[in-house]
Scaffold this motif. Structure first.
Motif, PDB file in Angstrom:
ATOM      1  N   ALA A 226      -3.959  -1.663 -13.256  1.00 37.43           N
ATOM      2  CA  ALA A 226      -3.083  -2.292 -12.085  1.00 37.43           C
ATOM      3  C   ALA A 226      -2.154  -2.838 -11.307  1.00 37.43           C
ATOM      4  CB  ALA A 226      -5.155  -2.850 -11.255  1.00 37.43           C
ATOM      5  N   ALA A 227      -1.426  -2.541 -10.614  1.00 38.61           N
ATOM      6  CA  ALA A 227      -0.312  -3.386 -10.051  1.00 38.61           C
ATOM      7  C   ALA A 227      -0.760  -4.992  -9.249  1.00 38.61           C
ATOM      8  CB  ALA A 227       0.369  -2.520  -9.250  1.00 38.61           C
ATOM      9  N   ARG A 266      16.794  -4.753  -8.840  1.00 42.42           N
ATOM     10  CA  ARG A 266      15.935  -4.299  -9.977  1.00 42.42           C
ATOM     11  C   ARG A 266      14.587  -4.285 -10.129  1.00 42.42           C
ATOM     12  NH1 ARG A 266      20.022  -5.129 -13.503  1.00 42.42           N
ATOM     13  NH2 ARG A 266      18.447  -6.396 -15.193  1.00 42.42           N
ATOM     14  N   ASN A 267      13.800  -5.697  -9.807  1.00 41.42           N
ATOM     15  CA  ASN A 267      12.568  -6.136 -10.357  1.00 41.42           C
ATOM     16  C   ASN A 267      11.586  -5.363  -9.433  1.00 41.42           C
ATOM     17  OD1 ASN A 267      13.366  -7.258 -12.848  1.00 41.42           O
ATOM     18  ND2 ASN A 267      13.432  -9.581 -11.999  1.00 41.42           N
ATOM     19  N   GLN A 268      12.584  -5.651  -8.237  1.00 42.55           N
ATOM     20  CA  GLN A 268      11.407  -5.301  -6.914  1.00 42.55           C
ATOM     21  C   GLN A 268      11.240  -3.782  -7.052  1.00 42.55           C
ATOM     22  OE1 GLN A 268      12.354  -6.434  -2.604  1.00 42.55           O
ATOM     23  NE2 GLN A 268      12.279  -5.167  -1.952  1.00 42.55           N
ATOM     24  N   THR A 269      12.430  -3.404  -7.236  1.00 44.89           N
ATOM     25  CA  THR A 269      12.830  -1.371  -7.407  1.00 44.89           C
ATOM     26  C   THR A 269      11.681  -1.188  -8.344  1.00 44.89           C
ATOM     27  OG1 THR A 269      15.183  -1.167  -6.538  1.00 44.89           O
ATOM     28  CG2 THR A 269      13.754   0.412  -7.319  1.00 44.89           C
ATOM     29  N   ARG A 270      11.604  -2.114  -9.743  1.00 46.20           N
ATOM     30  CA  ARG A 270      10.691  -1.813 -10.082  1.00 46.20           C
ATOM     31  C   ARG A 270       9.432  -1.936 -10.286  1.00 46.20           C
ATOM     32  NH1 ARG A 270      11.789  -3.794 -16.133  1.00 46.20           N
ATOM     33  NH2 ARG A 270       9.826  -2.781 -16.456  1.00 46.20           N
ATOM     34  N   LEU A 272       7.954  -1.774  -7.303  1.00 43.52           N
ATOM     35  CA  LEU A 272       7.622  -0.610  -6.159  1.00 43.52           C
ATOM     36  C   LEU A 272       7.416   0.912  -7.035  1.00 43.52           C
ATOM     37  CD1 LEU A 272       9.638  -1.344  -2.857  1.00 43.52           C
ATOM     38  CD2 LEU A 272       7.190  -2.674  -3.449  1.00 43.52           C
ATOM     39  N   ARG A 273       8.223   1.069  -8.103  1.00 45.83           N
ATOM     40  CA  ARG A 273       8.129   2.609  -8.538  1.00 45.83           C
ATOM     41  C   ARG A 273       7.216   1.902  -9.734  1.00 45.83           C
ATOM     42  NH1 ARG A 273      13.359   4.868  -6.654  1.00 45.83           N
ATOM     43  NH2 ARG A 273      13.277   4.194  -4.981  1.00 45.83           N
ATOM     44  N   ASP A 274       6.651   1.357 -10.216  1.00 44.28           N
ATOM     45  CA  ASP A 274       6.515   1.766 -12.013  1.00 44.28           C
ATOM     46  C   ASP A 274       4.646   0.695 -11.538  1.00 44.28           C
ATOM     47  OD1 ASP A 274       4.555   1.172 -13.884  1.00 44.28           O
ATOM     48  OD2 ASP A 274       6.872   0.860 -15.309  1.00 44.28           O
ATOM     49  N   GLY A 288       7.349  -7.625   4.176  1.00 45.40           N
ATOM     50  CA  GLY A 288       7.521  -6.396   4.132  1.00 45.40           C
ATOM     51  C   GLY A 288       7.553  -5.050   3.310  1.00 45.40           C
ATOM     52  N   ILE A 289       6.322  -5.300   1.936  1.00 43.18           N
ATOM     53  CA  ILE A 289       7.197  -4.281   1.024  1.00 43.18           C
ATOM     54  C   ILE A 289       6.308  -3.682   1.129  1.00 43.18           C
ATOM     55  CG2 ILE A 289       8.203  -6.039  -1.229  1.00 43.18           C
ATOM     56  CD1 ILE A 289       5.636  -5.815  -1.847  1.00 43.18           C
ATOM     57  N   ASN A 290       6.394  -2.013   0.916  1.00 41.14           N
ATOM     58  CA  ASN A 290       5.527  -1.597   1.570  1.00 41.14           C
ATOM     59  C   ASN A 290       4.394  -0.281   0.007  1.00 41.14           C
ATOM     60  OD1 ASN A 290       4.137   0.782   2.693  1.00 41.14           O
ATOM     61  ND2 ASN A 290       6.051   2.081   3.113  1.00 41.14           N
ATOM     62  N   LYS A 291       4.063  -1.145  -0.671  1.00 46.11           N
ATOM     63  CA  LYS A 291       3.570  -0.649  -1.790  1.00 46.11           C
ATOM     64  C   LYS A 291       1.581  -0.865  -2.052  1.00 46.11           C
ATOM     65  CE  LYS A 291       3.150  -0.942  -6.949  1.00 46.11           C
ATOM     66  NZ  LYS A 291       3.727   0.118  -7.022  1.00 46.11           N
TER      67      LYS A 291
END
Ligand code: ADP
Ligand code: ZN
Length: 599
Positions: A226-227, A266-270, A272-274, A288-291
């Motif tokens: 779980a994230a 970079r951490n934010q992208t990781r 959102l992606r992982d 606003g993060i859309n995860k």
């Protein structure tokens, strides 16, 4: 309308007010939509954007996140673009050409760019179906996210009088709503209020005892991979908690304002992606993060206010699947915030407001009735029935009157001269013949050993409770000595009840007797085949990294869960799964079918 819903988005029905809102936008009306996170606000402008002629202009404050939104739309076969300062001149020209050629259904723009003259001229050349103003609460000076750029949007109504404006937000109290309506010239009656409740989030508050152990115990109850987000008060603590989590085998990343911009990005992208990362962050993270698949939000430290807490926890479970919010509540944090307020340079009126906000938050933490009702009540959304889905509703809710123990504790504080911290006081109560005790001859006091029948942790919990209620203070100028307040005497005389939740007191008693069997795994197992789900997630991750897009762009968790529940065997069966539209069926249907057969 329903065809597009089915074919493009893969849904068979509308939720809540979606249908009515969409119809009204298609008819050319402006409106304000207030719906909780995850309710499905985006569809309210995306669908009209596909049905009405012209391009829909989506105003969004977060340039960094536009790319993901656009990618998600493209994966549905929708023609969309972002128009912002991150584009190269070539990309920019391409977007402008597509726009002029009438090939875009949606375009995402930041407010400051939209309102620049050359941009307005560009949009004047093309037919516009609607303006969607996302995060519209940024218009209000009263809110916590005020953005001056948003104010200029007020001119849209003059420049494009015939284009409908749809304002959308998840948090707007009455004052903020009236500002939005006024600035964007939206008629009063065109408001869609979808309530504030987030029924899929389970709210929990625990007394902070050993925060890291508590965090680990909580994480062990979470679904595999779980994230989640762990909010901490300071940069330092973010760093420390991240290190400890990684050392304990939990993949975690830090995020705070002290990190270099590129590390943060970079951490934010990781994250959102992982799928399965824990983001340890200060409140600098999250707007606003859309995860959609964030499964938990932990507050390692006390948040600033109920608004802040609700906003931060609201980031969990956007996909509507179950999610959890845990707050670790410690007296030290309360003291710290009290001190910040007292020492801040704000005027008295502001200090008064801030003290009131902190008190409301403490009231929530110390609640003895349904937590959700307290939260919703705070936003004027009153309920009579307990929710059945918070820690208070789920645990027997009796109270224990600890007044006798409180009397003993306060006596020990006063008899030792209000000069000692909690550890020493507990040693006195427990009757421990330590060197410090003998040096001060505290073993000669009448209070020496009067509390040896109770565990230390219970004394500490009681101290926290008294500190939170301002019936005792920790003097940080003098080695954290416990001292009396104006309310202490009535407690010491036993004139007021000291009510702690029985579940807290029982929990501590049980744990201190070492009888805990680790209730951590009591969470029931999921109703779908978790192994298949994990298998599909791995496939999704692989596809997502091939395309360099966030996982949810391929399929949302809920879609994978439906697959793992129904295990479709043909493409036709696959097409009936929620979230599988025509485009995605074509691109991914077979791959996922194969993966399930293989399994
Ligand atoms: P919001 O912007 O209100 O936070 P989103 O628009 O991101 O919410 O939608 C939240 C989730 O709900 C998304 O995963 C979206 O695909 C899904 N969703 C939206 N509308 C529907 C619907 N009518 N049926 C099923 N799922 C939906
Ligand atoms: Zn409840």
């Amino acid at each position: 309308m329903c065809d597009v819903l089915r074919d493009v988005f893969g849904y068979d029905s509308f939720r809540g007010d979606q249908e009515a809102i969409i119809k009204s936008v298609i008819d050319g009306d402006s409106g304000l939509v207030v719906m909780p996170t995850g309710a499905g606000k985006s569809l309210c402008y995306q669908l009209p954007a596909l049905l009405n002629p012209g391009v829909a202009v989506v105003v969004s404050p977060l340039i960094a996140l536009m790319a993901d939104q656009v990618t998600a739309l493209k994966a549905l076969g929708v023609s969309a673009a972002a128009y912002n300062s991150m584009l190269t001149p070539r990309e920019r020209n391409a977007v402008e050409a597509d726009l002029r050629a009438g090939q875009l259904d949606l375009i995402y723009v930041a407010p400051e760019r939209l309102m620049m003259d050359d941009c307005l001229r560009l949009f004047d050349e093309v037919p516009i179906s609607l303006f969607a103003i996302d995060e519209a609460h940024c218009l209000s000076e009263w809110g916590h996210d005020f953005r001056p750029d948003y104010l200029t949007l007020g001119r849209l109504a003059q420049i494009f009088p015939d284009v409908p404006r749809l304002a959308l937000t998840a948090t707007a109290d009455a004052k903020t709503r009236s500002v939005i309506l006024d600035k964007l010239r939206i008629p009063d009656k065109q408001q869609w209020l979808g309530g504030f409740d987030r029924p899929n989030i389970l709210y929990k508050v625990a007394d902070k005892v050993k925060s890291f152990d508590q965090l680990m115990a909580f994480l062990s109850t979470q679904p595999r991979g779980a994230a989640g987000i762990v909010y901490c008060q300071s940069r330092n603590r973010v760093e420390r908690v991240t290190e400890k989590l990684n050392a304990a085998g939990v993949k975690a990343l830090p995020y705070h304002a002290g990190l270099d911009d590129d590390v943060r990005a970079r951490n934010q992208t990781r994250f959102l992606r992982d799928d399965s990362l824990v983001m340890v962050a200060t409140i600098a993270f999250g707007m606003g993060i859309n995860k959609p698949d964030i499964r938990f939000v932990v507050h390692h430290d006390l948040p600033k206010s109920i608004e802040a807490y609700y906003q931060e926890t609201g980031r969990a479970g956007r996909d509507g699947l179950s999610a959890q919010a845990l707050l670790l509540y410690g007296a030290g944090d309360v003291m710290l915030q009290r001190r910040w307020i007292a020492e801040s340079t704000a005027d008295d009126a502001h200090k008064h407001v801030n003290r009131g906000r902190l008190d409301a938050l403490i009231n929530f933490c110390e609640a003895t009735t349904c937590r959700r009702n307290i939260l919703l009540g705070y936003f004027d959304d009153q309920r009579d029935q307990p929710c059945g889905h918070c820690d208070i509703c789920l645990t027997p809710n009796s109270l224990t009157d600890m007044r006798v123990m409180a009397q003993k504790l306060l006596s020990a504080v006063i008899k030792t001269g209000q000069s000692f911290g909690i550890t020493h006081i507990v040693d006195v109560l427990a009757g421990r013949k330590k060197e410090k005790i003998e040096r001060f001859e505290h073993d000669k006091l009448s209070v020496f050993g009067i509390g040896k029948d109770q565990p230390d942790t219970l004394w500490r919990a009681l101290t926290r409770h008294l500190v939170a209620h301002n019936q005792l203070v920790v003097d940080e100028q003098r080695y954290n000595a416990l001292r009396f307040t104006e309310h202490s005497r009535t407690v010491m005389r036993g004139e007021v009840p000291v009510l702690l939740r029985s579940s807290v007191t029982e929990h501590i008693r049980r744990h201190s007797r070492n009888e805990s069997k680790g209730d951590s795994n009591s969470e029931n197992s999921p109703p779908y085949n978790d192994d298949v789900f994990q298998h599909l997630r791995a496939l999704r991750k692989q596809l997502a990294s091939q395309d360099d897009v966030p996982a949810f762009v391929i399929f949302a968790d809920i879609t994978l869960i439906e697959m793992a529940t129904h295990i479709p065997k043909t493409l036709e069966e696959m097409a009936t799964i929620k979230g599988v539209g025509t485009q995605k069926l074509k691109r991914f249907g077979a791959v996922f079918l194969n993966a399930m057969q293989e399994y």
